[in-house]
Design a protein around this motif. Structure first.
Motif, PDB file in Angstrom:
ATOM      1  N   GLY A  66     -15.727  13.618 -94.844  1.00 24.00           N
ATOM      2  CA  GLY A  66     -16.340  12.870 -93.957  1.00 24.00           C
ATOM      3  C   GLY A  66     -15.779  13.568 -92.492  1.00 24.00           C
ATOM      4  N   ARG A  67     -14.666  14.501 -92.573  1.00 26.97           N
ATOM      5  CA  ARG A  67     -14.210  15.055 -91.418  1.00 26.97           C
ATOM      6  C   ARG A  67     -15.129  16.472 -91.257  1.00 26.97           C
ATOM      7  NH1 ARG A  67      -8.109  15.087 -93.126  1.00 26.97           N
ATOM      8  NH2 ARG A  67      -7.343  12.913 -92.360  1.00 26.97           N
ATOM      9  N   ARG A  68     -15.504  16.827 -92.202  1.00 26.25           N
ATOM     10  CA  ARG A  68     -16.542  18.190 -92.101  1.00 26.25           C
ATOM     11  C   ARG A  68     -17.561  17.861 -91.436  1.00 26.25           C
ATOM     12  NH1 ARG A  68     -16.547  19.773 -97.323  1.00 26.25           N
ATOM     13  NH2 ARG A  68     -14.270  20.943 -97.009  1.00 26.25           N
ATOM     14  N   ARG A  69     -18.265  16.687 -91.913  1.00 28.85           N
ATOM     15  CA  ARG A  69     -19.544  16.079 -91.383  1.00 28.85           C
ATOM     16  C   ARG A  69     -19.572  15.967 -90.064  1.00 28.85           C
ATOM     17  NH1 ARG A  69     -20.456  11.618 -95.321  1.00 28.85           N
ATOM     18  NH2 ARG A  69     -19.330  12.743 -97.234  1.00 28.85           N
ATOM     19  N   LEU A  70     -18.327  15.096 -89.623  1.00 30.14           N
ATOM     20  CA  LEU A  70     -18.183  14.862 -88.297  1.00 30.14           C
ATOM     21  C   LEU A  70     -18.050  16.096 -87.308  1.00 30.14           C
ATOM     22  CD1 LEU A  70     -17.510  12.585 -86.195  1.00 30.14           C
ATOM     23  CD2 LEU A  70     -14.778  12.743 -86.851  1.00 30.14           C
ATOM     24  N   LEU A  71     -17.306  16.922 -88.054  1.00 27.92           N
ATOM     25  CA  LEU A  71     -17.131  18.312 -86.973  1.00 27.92           C
ATOM     26  C   LEU A  71     -18.506  19.146 -86.929  1.00 27.92           C
ATOM     27  CD1 LEU A  71     -13.749  19.854 -88.401  1.00 27.92           C
ATOM     28  CD2 LEU A  71     -14.254  18.946 -86.055  1.00 27.92           C
ATOM     29  N   GLN A  72     -19.108  18.973 -88.098  1.00 29.64           N
ATOM     30  CA  GLN A  72     -20.768  19.513 -87.889  1.00 29.64           C
ATOM     31  C   GLN A  72     -21.529  18.949 -86.794  1.00 29.64           C
ATOM     32  OE1 GLN A  72     -21.870  19.242 -91.873  1.00 29.64           O
ATOM     33  NE2 GLN A  72     -20.780  21.282 -92.541  1.00 29.64           N
ATOM     34  N   ALA A  73     -21.527  17.507 -86.905  1.00 35.82           N
ATOM     35  CA  ALA A  73     -22.168  16.609 -85.999  1.00 35.82           C
ATOM     36  C   ALA A  73     -21.646  16.900 -84.453  1.00 35.82           C
ATOM     37  CB  ALA A  73     -22.121  15.174 -86.195  1.00 35.82           C
TER      38      ALA A  73
END
Length: 118
Positions: free
Chosen positions: A94-101
């Motif tokens: 979830g953190r990785r997806r948030l950072l990408q977004a």
């Protein structure tokens, strides 16, 4: 029945779970008191109804206690560690997806700001 495949059912009664796991029903009832994560549903007739996931937990408890020679507290610790691992994986993803977004949004914002200044 322990050596054969596990029948795919929605719910298993305590006798079936005991037979599949190769332990007595009173052992399963004792494990329910020791391991809070093992709590089968109760039917209207007050019969224990184990899910396939409960059955997998029972088999893992038996393996850890009887084959790997863990203590009751050791089994609890092992399940706690495994639970923490499974809880951390989605957080990291979830953190990785948030950072990408956030990166995409920042790049888009910079692109829009660059057009306005030009």
């Amino acid at each position: 029945m322990e050596g054969r495949g596990i029948p795919q059912k929605l719910y298993y009664r305590i006798g079936e779970v005991a037979e599949i796991a190769g332990v007595k029903p009173h052992v399963l009832r004792y494990w329910e008191t020791e391991f809070s994560f093992l709590s089968p549903r109760k039917s209207d007739g007050n019969q224990r109804l184990y899910t396939h996931q409960d059955l997998q937990k029972v088999l893992m408890i038996k393996k850890l206690l009887y084959e790997d020679r863990f203590t009751i507290s050791g089994v609890k610790r092992k399940f706690r560690e495994e639970w923490k691992k499974t809880q951390q994986r989605p957080k990291q993803q979830g953190r990785r997806r948030l950072l990408q977004a956030l990166r995409r949004d920042a790049e888009e914002l910079l692109r829009l700001l660059g057009k306005d200044q030009a």
